[in-house]
Design a protein around this motif. Structure first.
Motif, PDB file in Angstrom:
ATOM      1  N   LEU A  11       7.543   2.437  -5.743  1.00  0.00           N
ATOM      2  CA  LEU A  11       7.152   2.003  -4.342  1.00  0.00           C
ATOM      3  C   LEU A  11       8.354   0.842  -3.183  1.00  0.00           C
ATOM      4  O   LEU A  11       8.362   0.946  -2.473  1.00  0.00           O
ATOM      5  CB  LEU A  11       5.728   1.327  -4.016  1.00  0.00           C
ATOM      6  N   GLU A  23       0.666  -1.133   0.395  1.00  0.00           N
ATOM      7  CA  GLU A  23       0.007   0.337  -0.253  1.00  0.00           C
ATOM      8  C   GLU A  23       0.869   1.169   0.040  1.00  0.00           C
ATOM      9  O   GLU A  23       0.901   2.381  -0.445  1.00  0.00           O
ATOM     10  CB  GLU A  23      -1.080   0.169   0.996  1.00  0.00           C
ATOM     11  N   ASP A  24       1.780   1.633   0.942  1.00  0.00           N
ATOM     12  CA  ASP A  24       3.159   2.290   0.765  1.00  0.00           C
ATOM     13  C   ASP A  24       4.461   1.737   0.826  1.00  0.00           C
ATOM     14  O   ASP A  24       4.929   0.764   1.141  1.00  0.00           O
ATOM     15  CB  ASP A  24       2.309   3.068   2.114  1.00  0.00           C
ATOM     16  N   GLY A  25       5.199   2.691   0.453  1.00  0.00           N
ATOM     17  CA  GLY A  25       6.604   2.190   1.190  1.00  0.00           C
ATOM     18  C   GLY A  25       7.247   2.349   1.967  1.00  0.00           C
ATOM     19  O   GLY A  25       8.479   2.054   2.627  1.00  0.00           O
ATOM     20  N   ASN A  30      11.447  -0.180   7.306  1.00  0.00           N
ATOM     21  CA  ASN A  30      10.295  -0.006   6.591  1.00  0.00           C
ATOM     22  C   ASN A  30      10.213  -1.519   6.169  1.00  0.00           C
ATOM     23  O   ASN A  30       8.691  -2.550   6.259  1.00  0.00           O
ATOM     24  CB  ASN A  30      10.353   0.553   5.673  1.00  0.00           C
ATOM     25  N   ASN A  49       3.504  -1.203   4.495  1.00  0.00           N
ATOM     26  CA  ASN A  49       1.695  -1.952   4.989  1.00  0.00           C
ATOM     27  C   ASN A  49       0.904  -2.406   3.216  1.00  0.00           C
ATOM     28  O   ASN A  49       1.451  -2.277   2.942  1.00  0.00           O
ATOM     29  CB  ASN A  49       1.139  -0.328   5.133  1.00  0.00           C
ATOM     30  N   LYS A  70      11.182   2.234  -2.202  1.00  0.00           N
ATOM     31  CA  LYS A  70      11.043   2.820  -1.339  1.00  0.00           C
ATOM     32  C   LYS A  70      10.922   2.211   0.491  1.00  0.00           C
ATOM     33  O   LYS A  70      12.027   2.150   1.344  1.00  0.00           O
ATOM     34  CB  LYS A  70      10.406   3.488  -0.726  1.00  0.00           C
TER      35      LYS A  70
END
Length: 467
Positions: free
Chosen positions: A215, A178-180, A225, A183, A218
């Motif tokens: 993405l 969903e994001d870097g 992360n 998630n 990141k």
């Protein structure tokens, strides 16, 4: 006479309404009747609670995202079966819209937050204190892994395909990056998992990177992360009782290769402690930096249980000329090159249940490329009154015809050519196969599999083989 008719209508309506109302029950938390938590709806896809009552049930803050049809629950902490404690800033669940209201799957919430759902006939009661645990049937698989990918998101979707005894494992495309920050969006359904486990199937969950290189970069460049992504995967594998995790990261930069290795190594350590299998999808080796040389296949295979070789897309939308999805010589070469770095027992040979229709103008320029599922091939051939011919160059059957001065071409497998690919699994003693995807199967798709692995369909009310 009229009285009899009206009496019958009244009885019919009473029974019908009674059946409808039987699907709706009040929900109470811990003690009845002080903590009323709204109404539970039950249908073929499971038990659903009004999302607005999440805080009352979980004691956690939440946010409903109507656009994504998803609810986010914040500050989640729980203990894994191996006694390790995980803390996550947020987790998310898919929402179902019923009567213009947002509902969330109650079984999934129960699995994460540890409460029992007790059916008290007239109402449901939630009791806290249930321990989060994995199912006990986590034995190490033996023999061939016969895997079918599926895009089904719930039981209603699952009913549209037939489960085949040639398949012993289903892998659902439920999770996307969903994001870097690591998630993942969640579209899983624990009811589907429980049903398939009862039928004797193994269930894996696919986690993809949306094929987004920015993405992915990141995520992989920051170990915090990466750790969050691993926690998310471990958490979803736990609450949905997954037997395996499939990592489908594609189209990322070659400079992220070592960081991807680190991600797979760390994830492998966590999943191994939970007795959850790890498989990683890779393309056939070639010089393409973002689609092939970004994979360190040797290292990936050392840390994963299986490597899924996506032996398809020989020719794609971006190709300069028309060609097959997976010719036998191309598949064999890709397999030979892969086996230079990966042990045969760890390779699952990817097999496409789709092809492409190529449309060219009079100069040979490609003006359109359309995906075509196996289940639609028979109707396509009959509608165009054409006879396929065997293409010796590619080892596939070929269709070619003109319409409005435009040339149409298709290459596809029949029972014989598919058998040639399955023979590679036996010849090289591979770990198994992975079909993309079950929804695309037609009647003829399984003929060669049935010859090799048996023939028995478990029909759950869907349309046989998509027809």
């Amino acid at each position: 006479m009229y009285r009899i008719i009206f009496s019958l209508i009244f009885v019919f309506l009473f029974v019908s309404l009674g059946q409808i109302c039987a699907f709706d029950k009040d929900l109470y938390v811990e003690s009845y009747p002080s903590n009323f938590a709204g109404e539970v709806l039950k249908n073929n896809d499971g038990l659903f609670m009004l999302a607005n009552n999440i805080k009352l049930v979980t004691k956690k803050n939440f946010l409903i995202n109507p656009k994504e049809k998803r609810v986010y629950i914040f500050d989640v902490k729980f203990n894994l079966p191996d006694r390790k404690r995980i803390s996550l800033e947020s987790v998310n669940f898919p929402l179902k819209i019923i009567n213009k209201n947002y509902y969330v799957d109650l079984l999934s919430l129960s699995s994460l937050f540890g409460f029992e759902i007790l059916d008290k006939n007239d109402y449901y009661l939630l009791e806290q204190g249930k321990k989060l645990k994995m199912p006990s049937n986590k034995e190490v698989p033996t023999g061939l892994v016969a895997l079918g990918f599926s895009t089904a998101r719930n039981f209603s979707d699952l009913k549209k395909i037939d489960l085949n005894s040639n398949i012993n494992t289903l892998c659902f495309t439920w999770f996307s990056l969903e994001d870097g920050f690591g998630n993942f969006s969640n579209n899983a359904d624990i009811g589907v998992v429980n049903y398939l486990h009862e039928k004797g199937y193994k269930v894996w969950g696919l986690f993809n990177n949306k094929f987004n290189p920015d993405l992915t970069h990141k995520l992989l460049e920051n170990k915090y992360n990466v750790e969050n992504a691993i926690k998310q995967i471990v958490m979803y594998a736990t609450i949905y009782h997954l037997d395996g995790v499939n990592v489908d990261f594609e189209n990322f930069r070659e400079l992220d290769k070592n960081n991807f290795n680190y991600f797979i190594e760390r994830l492998s350590e966590r999943l191994r402690n939970m007795n959850v299998l790890l498989s990683v999808d890779v393309t056939v080796p070639n010089d393409n930096s973002s689609w092939s040389s970004c994979y360190d296949r040797k290292t990936i295979s050392e840390f994963s249980d299986y490597v899924v070789l996506m032996a398809y897309d020989e020719f794609t939308r971006g190709s300069e000329r028309a060609g097959p999805t997976a010719s036998i010589s191309w598949v064999k070469k890709g397999l030979d090159d892969t086996l230079k770095e990966v042990k045969p027992a760890k390779v699952l040979l990817g097999i496409p249940f789709y092809t492409r229709e190529w449309i060219e103008d009079s100069s040979g320029k490609i003006i359109s490329v359309k995906a075509l599922d196996n289940k639609d091939l028979k109707e396509f051939i009959e509608a165009n009154s054409i006879s396929p011919e065997f293409d010796k160059k590619y080892g596939l059957y070929h269709i070619s015809f003109y319409r409005y001065n435009l040339r149409h071409e298709i290459w596809f497998d029949d029972t014989k050519t598919m058998s040639n690919k399955l023979e590679l699994i036996k010849k090289y003693n591979l770990g198994g196969f992975a079909i993309w995807k079950l929804e695309s199967a037609g009647i003829s798709s399984w003929a060669s599999f049935s010859s090799a692995f048996g023939d028995k369909l478990i029909n759950i009310g869907g349309i046989r083989n998509g027809e």
